[in-house]
Each structure stands twice: as C-alpha cells, then as structure tokens.
Scaffold this motif. Structure first.
Motif, PDB file in Angstrom:
ATOM      1  N   GLU A 128       0.809  -1.209   0.000  1.00 30.97           N
ATOM      2  CA  GLU A 128       0.000   0.000   0.000  1.00 30.97           C
ATOM      3  C   GLU A 128       0.849   1.269   0.000  1.00 30.97           C
ATOM      4  O   GLU A 128       0.537   2.248  -0.672  1.00 30.97           O
ATOM      5  CB  GLU A 128      -0.914  -0.015   1.223  1.00 30.97           C
ATOM      6  CG  GLU A 128      -2.047   0.975   1.136  1.00 30.97           C
ATOM      7  CD  GLU A 128      -3.005   0.806   2.301  1.00 30.97           C
ATOM      8  OE1 GLU A 128      -3.902  -0.046   2.182  1.00 30.97           O
ATOM      9  OE2 GLU A 128      -2.850   1.519   3.309  1.00 30.97           O
ATOM     10  N   ARG A 129       1.934   1.227   0.735  1.00 32.67           N
ATOM     11  CA  ARG A 129       2.763   2.428   0.817  1.00 32.67           C
ATOM     12  C   ARG A 129       3.346   2.781  -0.548  1.00 32.67           C
ATOM     13  O   ARG A 129       3.353   3.943  -0.970  1.00 32.67           O
ATOM     14  CB  ARG A 129       3.906   2.203   1.821  1.00 32.67           C
ATOM     15  CG  ARG A 129       4.756   3.432   2.085  1.00 32.67           C
ATOM     16  CD  ARG A 129       5.831   3.137   3.131  1.00 32.67           C
ATOM     17  NE  ARG A 129       6.869   2.247   2.625  1.00 32.67           N
ATOM     18  CZ  ARG A 129       8.005   2.684   2.067  1.00 32.67           C
ATOM     19  NH1 ARG A 129       8.246   3.967   1.950  1.00 32.67           N
ATOM     20  NH2 ARG A 129       8.906   1.817   1.625  1.00 32.67           N
TER      21      ARG A 129
ATOM     22  N   ASN B 220       0.505   3.971  -2.846  1.00 34.91           N
ATOM     23  CA  ASN B 220       0.119   5.349  -2.530  1.00 34.91           C
ATOM     24  C   ASN B 220       1.101   6.355  -3.115  1.00 34.91           C
ATOM     25  O   ASN B 220       0.709   7.392  -3.649  1.00 34.91           O
ATOM     26  CB  ASN B 220       0.053   5.554  -1.010  1.00 34.91           C
ATOM     27  CG  ASN B 220      -1.264   5.057  -0.416  1.00 34.91           C
ATOM     28  OD1 ASN B 220      -2.093   4.486  -1.137  1.00 34.91           O
ATOM     29  ND2 ASN B 220      -1.442   5.258   0.869  1.00 34.91           N
TER      30      ASN B 220
END
Ligand SMILES: *[C@@H]1O[C@H](CO)[C@@H](O)[C@H](O)[C@H]1NC(C)=O
Ligand SMILES: *[C@@H]1O[C@H](CO)[C@@H](O)[C@H](O)[C@H]1NC(C)=O
Ligand SMILES: *[C@@H]1O[C@H](CO)[C@@H](O)[C@H](O)[C@H]1NC(C)=O
Ligand SMILES: *[C@@H]1O[C@H](CO)[C@@H](O)[C@H](O)[C@H]1NC(C)=O
Ligand SMILES: *[C@@H]1O[C@H](CO)[C@@H](O)[C@H](O)[C@H]1NC(C)=O
Length: 340
Positions: free
Chosen positions: A112-113, A116
């Motif tokens: 996710e990081r 993003n």
C-alpha cells in the motif's frame, strides 16, 4: 484530461498499417512476455539479448490458435488463448465501473505504501489510479504457469524467477482486461506502472499533463509509448517538442516502469504472449518483459519516449517524464523475501 481521451484519432490511427501488423505477428510474442518489475541486474540480462534477437525466428505464428476479433480490434491479430493468462481467475477485473472520459493507469503493487506513493505521480499526470495486486510468486498459479511456459523445465522455479513471472502475469492480466473490455474504444489508451515511480522534478502538473496530451497524439499511430526508459539506444534522429522544453523521440530500451498502450496495440501484443516458450538455446532474458519490449523496439519499430530529454535525477542514462525512484523504492525482485 477528459479532452485527451475524447480526441478523435488522427489519420495515422486508422489501423491501416498492414506492415506493422504483419511484423507484430512475427515478433509479438516477444512483447508480451514478461515484465521485470523492476529492473534486475541489467548487465546479466543484457548479454542475452543478442541471443534472443537471434532466436526470434522461433516465434512463428502457431496455426489454428489464433482467432481474430474484428469487432473490438480492427486489423489487430487479436487473439487470446488463455492458458497462462487465466491460470486461475483470482485476479479481479478493473474495468467494471470505469469512467471512459478519463485516462486510467494501473499500478502493479502489493504494498500500500508504494502504491500510494506511485499514485501521487499518476494524479499529477491526470490519470485515474488503480492498484493491481499481482499473484503471489509463491502461488500455485505462478508455478503452473511457469511450468507451462518452460515446457516442464523446472530449473527456473526459483523465487527470483517466480517474482519475474508474477510480474509478467500481472501485465498479461491487465492487457487482457483492457483488450476484453467492450466499452473501451480501440484507439483508447491505458497506462501501466510499477510501484517505484516518480515524476521528473522539472515538471509541474500543468506541464506534465500538457506533455502527455500531446504525446498521445504523437504516438497514436504506434499505439505504444514510454513515459520513462532506461538505456535508450538506437534512437531516431527526429525529435518532437511536446511542450517546450519537453521533447519526445523514438528509441528502444529497457525498463517497463511506465508505459502506455492503445487497446488495439494491446490485442496484438497479447496475441502470442502465452505462446512463447524459452527456446533451448536462449535463456532467461525472454522472461523479462522489459527486455522483450526492448527487442521489440529494436526490431519492429522504435517507441516514442515522452520526455526523452529529461534525465533521471537518480540514474545516468534513464530518461522520461517518469523515472524509477530506486532510492526510496528498491527493486522487489532483487530482494530476497519481499514483505507481503
Ligand atoms: C483494417 O480495417 C479497416 C476497417 O476496419 C479495413 O478497411 C482495412 O482494409 C483493414 N486493413 C487490413 C490490412 O486488414
Ligand atoms: C480457456 O480456459 C477455459 C477454462 O480453463 C477453457 O474451458 C477454455 O476452453 C479455454 N479457452 C481457450 C481458447 O483455450
Ligand atoms: C494509502 O492511502 C490511503 C488513502 O489515502 C490511506 O487510507 C492509507 O492509510 C495509505 N496507506 C499508507 C500505508 O500510506
Ligand atoms: C485453479 O484452482 C483450482 C481449485 O481452486 C485448482 O484445482 C487448479 O489446479 C488451479 N489451476 C491453476 C492453473 O492453478
Ligand atoms: C545465460 O546466458 C549467459 C550468456 O550466454 C550465460 O552467461 C548465463 O550463465 C546463462 N544463464 C543461465 C541461467 O543459463
């Protein structure tokens, strides 16, 4: 950006490019196959490219396997056999509720990081972001697809090559998804990213979007473009100013961290994607999508690089609107055990 998607195709886009299509038929395979998420040790692979080039003759069109789909892809040798592509339908389709007035970008990422952070780049480019989680390299589906790809040869069933293959499969799924989407116009574009991208620091959001819009027009006849490339070579002399001072130029090269395809081109590229087996005398370079794309650029036609005069602030000899941010996001393939 809505305007871009709706722009009517210039004459070059009429798909009446029999020569190109024929060549695609011959080399197509090379295209689809793989993906390096992230570049691996280029030097290792590099020496194998010559061999790969010498062996493209093996990639002939298998008879009886190909059916065309004129309705959705005029003149492309669209096809699609489903063996490696659908190895278990655990991969969701992304096309259900798309806004077709917008441009869409798919980021291959299981973190996710990183997703993003890459999404910020797509936002600036005016692309709607979608996360595509690749099949786990430990999955049964990957192992089976690799066994099929290598005709039973077990020697490539290492974690590293499984990661390479997982990345290849992710691109394959995204291409298939695009191609199968009846609502997407043949000349429409989609963009594909790995999750380690950054926008070139000299670009404002306004300039980036202007450059992209113009780039889509310039590359419409090819149906393919790089937003970033590593080690561009054999570039054509002609440059086009997309929006001063940003230029574009046709080149061949490595890295598939950021590129775009039209639907019609995607159909052609997919056509033989799961038909290529590693010829006996060629090794792993054929598993790397970016190396195949490089070969495609060398042998079929050079590919437009948007931002061909924008050098990566991190790497020598990397160019484009979008570069690989290796400082913050090291290669997943190179790491021993990626955190899931
Ligand atoms: C491509 O498609 C167009 C219309 O769809 C057709 O007129 C043309 O002949 C086709 N070209 C080739 C090479 O098949
Ligand atoms: C695709 O896969 C499905 C299920 O595995 C199979 O039934 C179908 O015949 C396959 N289609 C082609 C064209 O191979
Ligand atoms: C990623 O972005 C989403 C939506 O903005 C946010 O909810 C989430 O916490 C972010 N995750 C990380 C790891 O930054
Ligand atoms: C797909 O999943 C089924 C059961 O979930 C399994 O039997 C089959 O072997 C899988 N196929 C592949 C190609 O992984
Ligand atoms: C691939 O080919 C290169 C150059 O011929 C060779 O050095 C390398 O060992 C080969 N790798 C594998 C896995 O066979």
């Amino acid at each position: 950006m809505a305007k871009v998607a709706e722009t009517s195709p210039p004459p070059a886009m009429n798909f009446n490019i029999p020569v190109k299509v024929t060549m695609l038929v011959q080399v197509i395979v090379c295209f689809g196959i793989i993906a390096s998420t992230v570049s691996i040790t280029r030097s290792v692979v590099q020496s194998n490219v010559a061999k790969l080039n010498a062996n493209l003759g093996h990639l002939h069109r298998p008879s009886g396997q190909v059916k065309s789909n004129p309705a959705s892809a005029p003149n492309s040798t669209a096809v699609i056999s489903n063996s490696t592509l659908t190895a278990n339908a655990t991969v969701p389709s992304h096309t259900e509720e798309l806004d077709y007035t917008k441009l869409h970008g798919y980021i291959i990422s299981n973190k996710e990081r990183r997703y993003n952070s890459s999404k910020v780049v797509l936002d600036k480019l005016g692309l709607v972001s979608h996360q595509h989680v690749p099949l786990s390299y430990k999955s049964d589906a990957i192992r089976k697809a690799m066994e099929d790809f290598h005709v039973g040869n077990q020697r490539y069933l290492t974690d590293r090559y499984k990661k390479v293959f997982s990345n290849r499969m992710a691109f394959a799924h995204l291409f298939q998804d695009f191609f199968d989407d009846p609502k997407a116009a043949p000349a429409s574009w989609r963009f594909f990213f790995e999750d380690d991208v950054a926008l070139h620091p000299s670009l404002t959001k306004a300039l980036a979007q202007k450059v992209l819009a113009r780039g889509l027009e310039v590359a419409a006849g090819d149906g393919i473009l790089y937003l970033g490339i590593c080690g561009p070579n054999r570039c054509e002399k002609k440059t086009v100013v997309l929006s001063s001072p940003v230029e574009a130029m046709r080149c061949a090269g490595a890295c598939t961290h950021a590129f775009g395809l039209t639907k019609w081109k995607t159909g052609g590229l997919l056509a033989y994607m799961d038909k290529l087996k590693t010829p006996n005398n060629v090794n792993v370079s054929v598993m790397y999508f970016d190396q195949l794309l490089r070969t495609y650029g060398e042998q079929v036609h050079r590919i437009w690089v948007l931002g061909s005069n924008l050098k990566s602030p991190q790497m020598n000899n990397h160019y484009g609107l979008v570069y690989q941010d290796r400082t913050n996001y090291p290669s997943v393939i190179m790491s021993k055990e990626p955190k899931q």
